[in-house]
Design a protein around this motif. Structure first.
Motif, mmCIF file in Angstrom:
data_model
loop_
_atom_site.group_PDB
_atom_site.id
_atom_site.type_symbol
_atom_site.label_atom_id
_atom_site.label_comp_id
_atom_site.label_asym_id
_atom_site.label_seq_id
_atom_site.Cartn_x
_atom_site.Cartn_y
_atom_site.Cartn_z
ATOM 1 N N ALA A 184 0.699 -1.265 -0.072
ATOM 2 C CA ALA A 184 0.043 -0.039 -0.018
ATOM 3 C C ALA A 184 0.851 1.245 -0.138
ATOM 4 O O ALA A 184 0.544 2.351 -0.825
ATOM 5 C CB ALA A 184 -0.670 0.173 1.097
ATOM 6 N N VAL A 185 1.976 1.275 0.716
ATOM 7 C CA VAL A 185 2.835 2.538 1.028
ATOM 8 C C VAL A 185 3.507 2.631 -0.673
ATOM 9 O O VAL A 185 3.576 3.653 -1.088
ATOM 10 C CB VAL A 185 3.979 2.114 2.059
ATOM 11 N N ALA A 186 4.007 1.506 -1.035
ATOM 12 C CA ALA A 186 4.614 1.877 -2.379
ATOM 13 C C ALA A 186 3.655 2.041 -3.357
ATOM 14 O O ALA A 186 4.353 2.714 -4.524
ATOM 15 C CB ALA A 186 5.299 0.185 -2.732
ATOM 16 N N THR A 187 2.376 1.702 -3.231
ATOM 17 C CA THR A 187 1.349 2.078 -4.563
ATOM 18 C C THR A 187 0.826 3.824 -4.192
ATOM 19 O O THR A 187 -0.175 3.821 -4.919
ATOM 20 C CB THR A 187 0.426 1.115 -4.769
ATOM 21 N N LEU A 212 -4.955 5.005 7.835
ATOM 22 C CA LEU A 212 -3.522 5.745 8.210
ATOM 23 C C LEU A 212 -3.176 5.224 9.441
ATOM 24 O O LEU A 212 -1.851 4.957 9.473
ATOM 25 C CB LEU A 212 -3.898 6.869 7.975
ATOM 26 N N LEU A 213 -3.933 5.116 10.139
ATOM 27 C CA LEU A 213 -3.624 4.489 11.745
ATOM 28 C C LEU A 213 -3.008 2.797 11.583
ATOM 29 O O LEU A 213 -2.007 2.867 12.230
ATOM 30 C CB LEU A 213 -4.569 4.434 12.616
ATOM 31 N N GLU A 214 -3.640 2.251 10.728
ATOM 32 C CA GLU A 214 -3.300 0.862 10.573
ATOM 33 C C GLU A 214 -1.804 0.858 9.738
ATOM 34 O O GLU A 214 -1.017 0.025 10.126
ATOM 35 C CB GLU A 214 -4.017 0.078 9.993
ATOM 36 N N ILE A 215 -1.484 1.920 8.817
ATOM 37 C CA ILE A 215 -0.364 1.843 8.236
ATOM 38 C C ILE A 215 0.638 2.480 8.871
ATOM 39 O O ILE A 215 1.761 1.918 9.120
ATOM 40 C CB ILE A 215 -0.533 2.955 6.943
ATOM 41 N N GLY A 216 0.364 3.411 10.032
ATOM 42 C CA GLY A 216 1.254 3.655 11.010
ATOM 43 C C GLY A 216 1.887 2.686 11.789
ATOM 44 O O GLY A 216 2.688 2.957 12.577
ATOM 45 N N SER A 223 7.438 6.941 8.507
ATOM 46 C CA SER A 223 8.222 7.599 7.904
ATOM 47 C C SER A 223 7.363 8.398 6.851
ATOM 48 O O SER A 223 7.451 9.818 6.668
ATOM 49 C CB SER A 223 9.274 7.136 7.332
ATOM 50 N N VAL A 224 6.645 7.837 6.031
ATOM 51 C CA VAL A 224 5.922 8.356 5.118
ATOM 52 C C VAL A 224 4.589 9.188 5.611
ATOM 53 O O VAL A 224 4.240 10.344 4.872
ATOM 54 C CB VAL A 224 5.227 7.524 4.027
ATOM 55 N N LEU A 225 3.965 8.726 6.560
ATOM 56 C CA LEU A 225 3.052 9.376 7.290
ATOM 57 C C LEU A 225 3.441 10.857 7.913
ATOM 58 O O LEU A 225 2.984 11.939 7.661
ATOM 59 C CB LEU A 225 2.332 8.657 8.625
ATOM 60 N N GLN A 226 4.593 10.848 8.395
ATOM 61 C CA GLN A 226 5.156 11.926 8.906
ATOM 62 C C GLN A 226 5.368 12.989 7.776
ATOM 63 O O GLN A 226 5.419 14.180 8.025
ATOM 64 C CB GLN A 226 6.497 11.897 9.855
#
Length: 339
Positions: A184-187, A212-216, A223-226
Motif C-alpha cells: 500500500a505504501v509503495a503504490t 492511516l492508523l493501521e499503516i502507521g 516515515s511516509v505518514l510524517q
C-alpha cells in the motif's frame, strides 16, 4: 448532505418469481441443477430462491457440501447483470459466516471477484466489495486479498467509486493493512488517503484516518505518514465528529513515534487541540491524545509548552479507565523530567 444509495432492486424487465422450492434436503440439489440450466429465467429464479435459503446457516453448510461455491464462481462473469447481482449476493451472505468465508478462500473466489471491480452495474460492484470487506475480517481472508494483488486496485478505486463503496473499500484496507502495509505504501495509498481526510462525508474521513492508523503501525508507514499527512491529521483533531477525532488522533500517535514526526506535529500546532481532547472526559480520543502529548514532551520545545498544562493531566489521574490513569501518570513524569 444526502447521498443516493445503491439500489438492490431488480430491473423492471426481470420476472422476480422464485423457483419452486423442494422440501427438505432435496431443495438445494434441485437448485444446483437449475443454476446450470441453459434457460436464463431458470437461472435467475434459482438464484433468487437460493438467496432466501442461505439466510439459514444450516443451508450454507449443505450448499458448501454439495459444491455450490464453484457454480456461483462460474456465474460471476455471466452476461446477464441479474445473474451476476444474485450470484454475488449469495456469496456475500455466505461470507457472513466463518465457514462460508473459509470456503470462499479455498475455492479462489477472491481472485475471481477481481473481474467485477469494473462491472457497469453499481449493485454488482457493491456486493463484490461487501464480500471483500467480510473476507478481510478473517486473518486468512485478509492474507488472501493481499496475495491476490488487490490492494493497488482497491486504492485506485477510491478515486472513482461511489461514496457507499468507498466506505467498504476503506474497511477492507483497514483490516488488510493491519497484516501488511508495504504494498500500500509503495503504490501511493497514503497520498490517496490524505485526500480522503478532507472528504465531505464524516464516515469516509473517519475511515480514511483509521486506515492511516493501521499503516502507521508498520515501520515503513511511519516515515511516509510524517512526511505527508501530519498537518491534515492535526486539523482533524478539531473535527466536529468524535469518530473522526479519535481516528485522526490514533493515526497521529503512530506518526509521532519517530522524532521527525514529533517535529512535524509541533510545527503543525498539535499541542492545543490535543490538550483540549485530554480535558474532555467523554472524548473517545483521550487516551491517544495523552500518549501523543507524552511523545511531544520528549522534545525540549514540547516539554516547555506542556509544563504549564500539567493540571490537565492531573485531572486524568481520577479517570475510571486504568489505561488513561496510567498514561497520564507517565505523561506527567516525562513533562516534569529534568536532564
Amino acid at each position: 448532505m444526502a447521498h443516493a444509495r445503491i439500489s438492490a432492486n431488480l430491473p423492471p424487465t426481470i420476472n422476480p418469481t422464485k423457483a419452486p422450492i423442494a422440501f427438505g434436503k432435496r431443495a438445494l440439489p434441485k437448485l444446483k441443477e437449475e443454476l446450470r440450466s441453459p434457460e436464463l429465467l431458470t437461472q435467475q429464479q434459482a438464484l433468487m430462491t437460493l438467496c432466501d435459503l442461505v439466510h439459514d446457516p444450516g443451508n450454507i453448510y449443505q450448499a458448501i457440501e454439495i459444491g455450490f461455491v464453484d457454480d456461483l464462481k462460474n456465474l460471476l462473469l455471466h452476461h446477464d447483470s441479474t445473474v451476476r447481482q444474485k450470484a454475488t449476493q449469495v456469496l456475500y451472505i455466505m461470507a457472513m459466516h466463518s465457514v462460508g468465508r473459509q470456503e470462499l478462500i479455498e475455492n479462489g473466489v477472491i481472485s475471481a471477484l477481481t473481474e467485477l471491480l469494473d462491472d457497469p452495474v453499481d449493485i454488482c460492484r457493491k456486493n463484490t466489495h461487501q464480500i471483500f470487506e467480510m473476507m478481510a475480517k478473517l486473518p486468512e481472508g485478509a492474507v488472501d486479498i493481499l496475495h491476490a494483488g488487490l490492494i493497488p486496485l482497491l486504492v485506485v478505486k477510491l478515486k472513482t467509486e461511489l461514496d457507499e463503496i468507498q466506505e467498504l473499500i476503506l474497511d477492507t484496507l483497514s483490516n488488510c493493512l493491519r497484516v501488511e502495509a508495504s504494498e500500500a505504501v509503495a503504490t501511493g495509498a497514503i497520498t490517496m488517503l490524505k485526500e480522503k481526510l478532507t472528504h465531505s462525508s464524516v464516515t469516509i474521513r473517519s475511515k480514511a484516518a483509521w486506515v492511516l492508523l493501521e499503516i502507521g503501525t508498520h515501520a515503513e508507514g511511519k516515515s511516509v505518514l510524517q512526511e505527508e499527512v501530519i498537518p491534515v491529521l492535526v486539523s482533524l483533531l478539531e473535527d466536529t465528529d468524535p469518530e473522526v477525532q479519535a481516528s485522526a488522533t490514533g493515526a497521529l500517535m503512530f506518526a509521532t513515534v519517530k522524532p521527525q514526526g514529533r517535529f512535524s506535529a509541533l510545527g503543525a500546532g498539535a499541542i492545543p487541540p490535543l490538550l483540549k481532547l485530554v480535558a474532555e472526559e467523554t472524548s473517545k480520543a483521550r487516551l491517544s491524545a495523552i500518549k501523543t502529548l507524552t511523545m511531544l514532551a520528549e522534545l525540549p520545545e514540547g516539554r516547555k509548552t506542556l509544563l504549564d498544562h500539567t493540571d490537565t493531566f492531573q485531572q486524568c489521574l481520577n479517570d475510571p479507565c486504568e489505561a488513561v490513569k496510567r498514561a497520564a501518570k507517565i505523561a506527567i513524569s516525562v513533562i516534569k523530567w529534568r536532564p
